[in-house]
Write a protein that holds these residues in place. Structure first.
Motif, PDB file in Angstrom:
ATOM      1  N   ILE A  72       0.937  -1.136  -0.014  1.00 49.72           N
ATOM      2  CA  ILE A  72       0.010  -0.055   0.216  1.00 49.72           C
ATOM      3  C   ILE A  72       0.959   1.270   0.216  1.00 49.72           C
ATOM      4  O   ILE A  72       0.762   2.339  -0.774  1.00 49.72           O
ATOM      5  N   ALA A  73       1.819   1.425   0.927  1.00 49.77           N
ATOM      6  CA  ALA A  73       2.838   2.377   1.001  1.00 49.77           C
ATOM      7  C   ALA A  73       3.373   2.572  -0.543  1.00 49.77           C
ATOM      8  O   ALA A  73       3.582   3.677  -0.841  1.00 49.77           O
TER       9      ALA A  73
ATOM     10  N   ILE B  88       2.710   4.232   6.552  1.00 51.47           N
ATOM     11  CA  ILE B  88       1.312   4.029   6.887  1.00 51.47           C
ATOM     12  C   ILE B  88       0.879   4.187   8.387  1.00 51.47           C
ATOM     13  O   ILE B  88       1.664   3.402   9.263  1.00 51.47           O
ATOM     14  N   ASP B  89       0.211   5.036   8.700  1.00 56.67           N
ATOM     15  CA  ASP B  89       0.002   5.517   9.993  1.00 56.67           C
ATOM     16  C   ASP B  89      -1.118   4.611  10.720  1.00 56.67           C
ATOM     17  O   ASP B  89      -0.960   4.135  11.791  1.00 56.67           O
ATOM     18  N   GLU B  90      -1.978   4.275  10.307  1.00 52.10           N
ATOM     19  CA  GLU B  90      -3.004   3.252  10.624  1.00 52.10           C
ATOM     20  C   GLU B  90      -3.850   2.792   9.339  1.00 52.10           C
ATOM     21  O   GLU B  90      -4.114   3.575   8.430  1.00 52.10           O
ATOM     22  N   MET B  91      -4.289   1.697   9.615  1.00 51.09           N
ATOM     23  CA  MET B  91      -5.389   1.088   8.497  1.00 51.09           C
ATOM     24  C   MET B  91      -6.196   0.109   9.108  1.00 51.09           C
ATOM     25  O   MET B  91      -5.841  -0.776  10.112  1.00 51.09           O
ATOM     26  N   GLY B  92      -7.470  -0.110   8.683  1.00 48.29           N
ATOM     27  CA  GLY B  92      -8.283  -1.248   9.000  1.00 48.29           C
ATOM     28  C   GLY B  92      -9.682  -1.089   8.458  1.00 48.29           C
ATOM     29  O   GLY B  92     -10.036   0.001   8.001  1.00 48.29           O
TER      30      GLY B  92
ATOM     31  N   VAL C  58      -7.411   3.927   5.275  1.00 49.37           N
ATOM     32  CA  VAL C  58      -5.964   3.912   5.338  1.00 49.37           C
ATOM     33  C   VAL C  58      -5.502   5.488   5.415  1.00 49.37           C
ATOM     34  O   VAL C  58      -6.044   6.424   4.906  1.00 49.37           O
ATOM     35  N   PHE C  59      -4.837   5.557   6.606  1.00 46.98           N
ATOM     36  CA  PHE C  59      -4.207   6.909   6.893  1.00 46.98           C
ATOM     37  C   PHE C  59      -2.666   6.688   6.680  1.00 46.98           C
ATOM     38  O   PHE C  59      -2.017   5.928   7.305  1.00 46.98           O
ATOM     39  N   ALA C  60      -2.165   7.514   5.545  1.00 45.62           N
ATOM     40  CA  ALA C  60      -0.800   7.525   5.481  1.00 45.62           C
ATOM     41  C   ALA C  60      -0.383   8.845   5.401  1.00 45.62           C
ATOM     42  O   ALA C  60      -1.037  10.065   5.139  1.00 45.62           O
ATOM     43  N   SER C  61       1.138   8.945   5.420  1.00 44.71           N
ATOM     44  CA  SER C  61       1.998  10.196   5.434  1.00 44.71           C
ATOM     45  C   SER C  61       2.925   9.954   4.259  1.00 44.71           C
ATOM     46  O   SER C  61       3.537   9.212   4.329  1.00 44.71           O
TER      47      SER C  61
ATOM     48  N   LEU D   9      -9.099   6.634   1.572  1.00 43.65           N
ATOM     49  CA  LEU D   9      -7.617   7.014   1.808  1.00 43.65           C
ATOM     50  C   LEU D   9      -7.180   8.438   2.326  1.00 43.65           C
ATOM     51  O   LEU D   9      -7.888   9.450   1.844  1.00 43.65           O
ATOM     52  N   ASP D  10      -6.793   8.797   3.328  1.00 44.73           N
ATOM     53  CA  ASP D  10      -6.624   9.702   4.079  1.00 44.73           C
ATOM     54  C   ASP D  10      -4.985  10.217   4.160  1.00 44.73           C
ATOM     55  O   ASP D  10      -4.074   9.457   4.650  1.00 44.73           O
ATOM     56  N   LEU D  11      -4.505  11.244   3.235  1.00 43.76           N
ATOM     57  CA  LEU D  11      -3.188  11.487   3.129  1.00 43.76           C
ATOM     58  C   LEU D  11      -2.950  12.888   3.760  1.00 43.76           C
ATOM     59  O   LEU D  11      -3.575  13.861   3.804  1.00 43.76           O
ATOM     60  N   LYS D  12      -1.691  12.758   4.382  1.00 48.51           N
ATOM     61  CA  LYS D  12      -1.077  14.156   4.905  1.00 48.51           C
ATOM     62  C   LYS D  12       0.568  14.118   4.498  1.00 48.51           C
ATOM     63  O   LYS D  12       0.964  13.189   4.142  1.00 48.51           O
ATOM     64  N   VAL D  13       0.940  15.216   4.666  1.00 47.46           N
ATOM     65  CA  VAL D  13       2.438  15.437   4.262  1.00 47.46           C
ATOM     66  C   VAL D  13       3.328  15.768   5.472  1.00 47.46           C
ATOM     67  O   VAL D  13       2.713  16.964   6.205  1.00 47.46           O
ATOM     68  N   LYS D  14       4.083  15.371   5.990  1.00 54.08           N
ATOM     69  CA  LYS D  14       4.990  15.746   6.972  1.00 54.08           C
ATOM     70  C   LYS D  14       6.657  15.807   6.484  1.00 54.08           C
ATOM     71  O   LYS D  14       7.064  15.250   5.510  1.00 54.08           O
TER      72      LYS D  14
END
Length: 304
Positions: A196-197, A220-224, A238-241, A282-287
């Motif tokens: 996924i990443a 991948i910060d969290e998924m389920g 899916v919560f990813a950065s 899919l929830d994307l953020k940038v860090k």
């Protein structure tokens, strides 16, 4: 007799290794991009037949490292060479054999226990007969220059499928006798989270400026599966950065009013749904992790 074993594709960055891996396996197990140095870890693709099992290892491209990440990726390539039965050297047909290819073959020639070597003239669809004949003669000349022997030299195009089956047959023919390592039907041993990443990173690579690709990685910060959904209407959250090295890069990835980040999310979501067979939110953020490619602590945290 049942044959089984491991083969790896090596070559300069963007030589077509990942695309060929996917073509042989018959599904996407490695991300492929027009950007060099796309592959950052070893990817195992599995081909199972009644009489054989071939485990393909797609490696990062060997290159002159400019960062600690680059050094670690090169170390990964060398470690893989020591573990395989066959090395497929990918030499793109649309490019002249240059110093990078010569260096790669010279390094393989130094191995104390050298695997069987095959030469693959990748991207054969991009050249005509005369250019191909010239390229194959140049590949053959590497035997004398570096004291190696090619078991086979085969032109192939993963894009058109030209001779992909022949390459698979040829690799299997070089494997030793042995049992299957993986259950039938398994196409890769990559964890789902890693796949996924990587698919999210692939979507990002195709939508950012040329100077950015090496600075991006994905966590991948969290998924389920979302609670409260019926079995016939599942939804995977899916919560990813997207991780970059500088604040200026963060702005590029987000884009004007979030336009680039939305494009990345849309493209990745479609790929993920196809891979997993499940609708995806899919929830994307940038860090920003400053200069993460050069920081041992960050590299360890990111799994490199």
């Amino acid at each position: 007799m049942h044959r089984s074993g491991f083969a790896c594709f090596v070559g300069r960055p963007n030589a077509g290794k990942s695309t060929l891996t996917n073509a042989i396996v018959g599904q996407k197990v490695a991300i492929a991009s027009s950007r060099p140095q796309t592959t950052r870890h070893t990817v195992r693709g599995i081909v199972t037949r009644p009489e054989a099992q071939l485990v393909l290892i797609d490696t990062p491209g060997l290159h002159r490292p400019r960062t600690l990440l680059g050094e670690r990726l090169n170390d990964l390539v060398y470690a893989t060479w020591a573990e395989v039965d066959v090395i497929g050297v990918c030499l793109p047909s649309d490019q002249r054999i240059g110093p990078g290819d010569e260096y790669l073959v010279a390094q393989i020639a130094k191995l104390p226990k050298r695997p069987t070597l095959v030469a693959l003239a990748t991207k054969s669809d991009l050249v005509g007969r005369e250019r191909m004949a010239e390229h194959l003669l140049r590949i053959a000349s590497l035997e004398q220059t570096h004291g190696i022997t090619w078991a086979e030299i085969v032109p192939t195009s993963a894009l058109t499928g030209d001779q992909v089956t022949l390459v698979t047959d040829m690799l299997i023919a070089q494997l030793p006798e042995g049992p299957a390592y993986y259950p039938e039907g398994e196409a890769t041993d990559e964890p789902t989270e890693t796949l996924i990443a990587e698919l999210i990173r692939e979507a990002a690579l195709e939508r950012v400026r040329d100077e950015l690709p090496h600075s991006i990685t994905v966590t991948i910060d969290e998924m389920g599966l979302r609670e409260g959904r019926t079995e016939d209407r599942p939804l995977l959250d899916v919560f990813a950065s997207l991780v970059v090295e500088r604040d200026s890069q963060k702005g590029i990835v987000i884009g004007h009013k979030g336009s680039v980040l939305r494009e990345i999310g849309t493209a990745a979501r479609a790929q993920l749904a196809a891979l997993l067979g499940t609708p995806v939110h899919l929830d994307l953020k940038v860090k920003v992790l400053k200069d993460w490619q050069r920081n041992a602590k960050y590299l360890n945290r990111l799994g490199f």
